[in-house]
Design a protein around this motif. Structure first.
Motif, PDB file in Angstrom:
ATOM      1  N   GLU A 162     -48.377  52.483  49.609  1.00 32.92           N
ATOM      2  CA  GLU A 162     -48.215  52.354  51.064  1.00 32.92           C
ATOM      3  C   GLU A 162     -48.054  53.704  51.761  1.00 32.92           C
ATOM      4  N   ASP A 163     -47.702  54.731  50.961  1.00 34.09           N
ATOM      5  CA  ASP A 163     -47.492  56.048  51.572  1.00 34.09           C
ATOM      6  C   ASP A 163     -48.807  56.816  51.733  1.00 34.09           C
ATOM      7  N   VAL A 164     -49.907  56.239  51.221  1.00 33.62           N
ATOM      8  CA  VAL A 164     -51.195  56.951  51.256  1.00 33.62           C
ATOM      9  C   VAL A 164     -52.084  56.386  52.360  1.00 33.62           C
ATOM     10  N   LEU A 165     -52.721  57.262  53.128  1.00 37.77           N
ATOM     11  CA  LEU A 165     -53.733  56.812  54.098  1.00 37.77           C
ATOM     12  C   LEU A 165     -55.074  56.766  53.375  1.00 37.77           C
ATOM     13  N   PRO A 166     -55.703  55.585  53.272  1.00 40.86           N
ATOM     14  CA  PRO A 166     -56.929  55.478  52.490  1.00 40.86           C
ATOM     15  C   PRO A 166     -58.184  55.758  53.321  1.00 40.86           C
ATOM     16  N   LEU A 167     -58.759  56.918  53.136  1.00 39.07           N
ATOM     17  CA  LEU A 167     -60.004  57.267  53.841  1.00 39.07           C
ATOM     18  C   LEU A 167     -61.086  57.530  52.798  1.00 39.07           C
ATOM     19  N   TRP A 168     -61.174  56.611  51.837  1.00 42.86           N
ATOM     20  CA  TRP A 168     -62.096  56.851  50.726  1.00 42.86           C
ATOM     21  C   TRP A 168     -63.223  55.819  50.709  1.00 42.86           C
ATOM     22  N   VAL A 169     -63.067  54.696  49.975  1.00 40.09           N
ATOM     23  CA  VAL A 169     -64.195  53.767  49.770  1.00 40.09           C
ATOM     24  C   VAL A 169     -64.829  53.366  51.115  1.00 40.09           C
ATOM     25  N   ALA A 170     -66.133  53.056  51.072  1.00 42.07           N
ATOM     26  CA  ALA A 170     -66.880  52.793  52.304  1.00 42.07           C
ATOM     27  C   ALA A 170     -66.639  51.381  52.833  1.00 42.07           C
ATOM     28  N   LEU A 197     -55.205  66.524  47.562  1.00 45.31           N
ATOM     29  CA  LEU A 197     -54.833  65.924  48.849  1.00 45.31           C
ATOM     30  C   LEU A 197     -54.156  64.561  48.671  1.00 45.31           C
ATOM     31  N   ARG A 198     -54.588  63.834  47.639  1.00 41.44           N
ATOM     32  CA  ARG A 198     -53.945  62.536  47.402  1.00 41.44           C
ATOM     33  C   ARG A 198     -52.484  62.762  47.007  1.00 41.44           C
ATOM     34  N   GLU A 199     -52.271  63.755  46.163  1.00 39.15           N
ATOM     35  CA  GLU A 199     -50.912  63.997  45.676  1.00 39.15           C
ATOM     36  C   GLU A 199     -50.028  64.640  46.748  1.00 39.15           C
ATOM     37  N   HIS A 200     -50.565  65.635  47.423  1.00 34.99           N
ATOM     38  CA  HIS A 200     -49.700  66.431  48.303  1.00 34.99           C
ATOM     39  C   HIS A 200     -49.781  66.045  49.773  1.00 34.99           C
ATOM     40  N   ALA A 201     -50.899  65.484  50.219  1.00 31.98           N
ATOM     41  CA  ALA A 201     -51.013  65.104  51.631  1.00 31.98           C
ATOM     42  C   ALA A 201     -50.876  63.598  51.815  1.00 31.98           C
ATOM     43  N   LYS A 202     -50.946  62.852  50.707  1.00 32.62           N
ATOM     44  CA  LYS A 202     -50.919  61.387  50.777  1.00 32.62           C
ATOM     45  C   LYS A 202     -52.077  60.868  51.638  1.00 32.62           C
ATOM     46  N   VAL A 203     -53.231  61.478  51.409  1.00 33.55           N
ATOM     47  CA  VAL A 203     -54.474  61.034  52.041  1.00 33.55           C
ATOM     48  C   VAL A 203     -55.484  60.866  50.905  1.00 33.55           C
ATOM     49  N   ALA A 204     -56.099  59.681  50.821  1.00 26.75           N
ATOM     50  CA  ALA A 204     -57.082  59.440  49.753  1.00 26.75           C
ATOM     51  C   ALA A 204     -58.501  59.643  50.291  1.00 26.75           C
ATOM     52  N   LEU A 205     -59.190  60.634  49.731  1.00 24.71           N
ATOM     53  CA  LEU A 205     -60.616  60.842  50.012  1.00 24.71           C
ATOM     54  C   LEU A 205     -61.367  60.535  48.719  1.00 24.71           C
ATOM     55  N   SER A 206     -62.705  60.467  48.769  1.00 24.74           N
ATOM     56  CA  SER A 206     -63.490  60.250  47.545  1.00 24.74           C
ATOM     57  C   SER A 206     -63.755  61.604  46.889  1.00 24.74           C
TER      58      SER A 206
END
Ligand code: PLP
Length: 393
Positions: free
Chosen positions: A26-34, A336-345
């Motif tokens: 829940e702490d991650v913003l998911p901006l990855w899968v299409a 970025l996933r680990e340190h910014a809590k933003v998930a990119l592909s």
């Protein structure tokens, strides 16, 4: 109509049970899968609700879906596929697999333009074919010299070969022009390579760029195209798609086993047909929102992460970001996933040319996009401070 990207709240998005919102915490913003952060067009909701009320949950009736695809293609692109050369398939990637099975044999080569959508590698390899890479040029567009060399490699041992082309391209969002498609197609013909075009992102093209259906061109006569409404209208969970053959490829398509169509969902076909027939107003509003977001992303990056390379995509809602100037290593998405809590592909998944890059999905609200860039900038800033980089401001 309101911008569909402004509608769902973050709290409601977090209640979704699909891949995008469940893989990370829940702490991650998911901006990855299409997938997009939108609600479907109202006609889709109505069509699915009506199907449920009727108990219309059986096997699909292909002609209705095929007709809806033709209706949409005719209205938007001034070209429509021939119903007699169009077959229902479960979804785009499984449709591509089945087409590649018709055109190539075990051990044969499939040429792809890397960096490219990672399943192009996985599906081709699972099918027992080998991937030959034809890297895109430095401008992210098809490089004919590299393509010719890959075609030569693909046919070297005399086997059959196919060219799997994403049009528009994922992850760069490049919309191939008629000239580019024709040149690539002529080159393929010269080398005896069959062309299979993945046109799933076709509805998502930003003006003044224009999507050109490959089968509408003379080079399309021996080619295949695979399409569905699932990217344009965010219906990946309601699967259905079509494989379309050019005139000279009709006999190849006829060899596709009938049972392939059984994998498509009837409710998915109903939903997608409604989107294709009645979703134009929603799609227009969506494209307006995506256009604003691709510009917003430019401003946010220039302001908060000026080192990151970005050129606004001509199509799709995907931004291919070059983090190499920031020195985050081969996989900036991991950092970025680990340190910014933003998930990119992760860029490396996209093959040669992907290292140091990540793909960002901007089909979300401006608020989420802004927060994501803010988080990334903070993580990059903290890292620079920890490293004692005196030049970092
Ligand atoms: C280029 C491309 N092809 C295919 C797909 C997946 O399509 P499907 O879910 O219909 O297999 C995607 C999804 O992002 C895509 O970007």
């Amino acid at each position: 109509m309101d911008d569909p990207l402004l509608v769902p709240s973050l709290a409601d998005l977090r209640r979704r049970r699909g891949l995008k919102w469940r893989l990370y915490g829940e702490d991650v913003l998911p901006l990855w899968v299409a997938e997009m952060d939108v609600l479907p067009p109202e006609p889709v909701t109505r069509a699915v609700t009506d199907a449920m009320a009727l108990g219309d949950t059986g096997y699909p009736w292909a002609p209705d879906y095929v007709d809806a695809v033709a209706d949409f293609a005719g209205r938007h692109w001034g070209w429509a596929p021939e119903a007699g050369r169009t077959r229902l398939v479960p979804n785009v990637m499984l449709g591509i697999s089945e087409v590649l099975r018709l055109l190539t044999g075990p051990g044969d080569a499939v040429v792809v333009n890397c960096p490219v959508y990672p399943p192009f590698y996985a599906f081709v390899r699972n099918l027992g074919r080998r991937v030959v890479e034809a890297p895109l040029g430095p401008d992210g567009r098809i490089d004919l010299q590299r393509l010719a060399s890959a075609f030569g490699d693909a046919r070297r041992d005399g086997g059959r070969a196919a060219y799997l082309l994403a049009s528009p391209h994922n992850p760069t969002g490049v919309v191939h022009t008629e000239q580019e498609l024709t040149a690539a197609g002529e080159l393929a013909a010269d080398h005896g390579v069959r062309v299979v075009v993945d046109e799933i992102h076709a509805p998502l093209v930003h003006a003044p760029h224009r999507f050109v259906p490959y089968l509408s061109l003379p080079v399309g006569a021996a080619a295949f195209s695979v399409f569905s409404a699932s990217k344009g209208f965010n219906l990946a969970g309601l699967t259905s798609a079509v494989a379309m053959a050019g005139e000279e490829a009709a006999s190849d398509l006829a060899a596709m086993p009938q049972e392939v169509a059984f994998g498509a969902s009837h409710v998915g076909s109903i939903a997608q047909a409604a989107a294709l027939r009645e979703g134009d107003e929603w799609l227009d509003a969506l494209l307006g929102g995506l256009d604003r977001n691709r510009q917003l992303l430019r401003e946010l990056l220039a302001d908060r992460l000026p080192g990151v390379g970005y050129s606004a995509p001509e199509g799709t809602y995907l931004a291919w970001l070059d983090f190499r100037p920031l020195g985050l290593g081969d996989d900036p998405a991991g950092f970025l996933r680990e340190h910014a809590k933003v998930a990119l592909s992760p860029g490396p998944d996209f093959g040669t040319g992907g290292a140091g890059h990540a793909r960002l999905n901007f089909a979300t609200s401006p608020a989420v996009l802004t927060e994501a860039v803010e988080r990334m900038a903070r993580a990059v800033g903290d890292r620079a401070v920890a490293a004692g980089d005196a030049d970092y401001h």
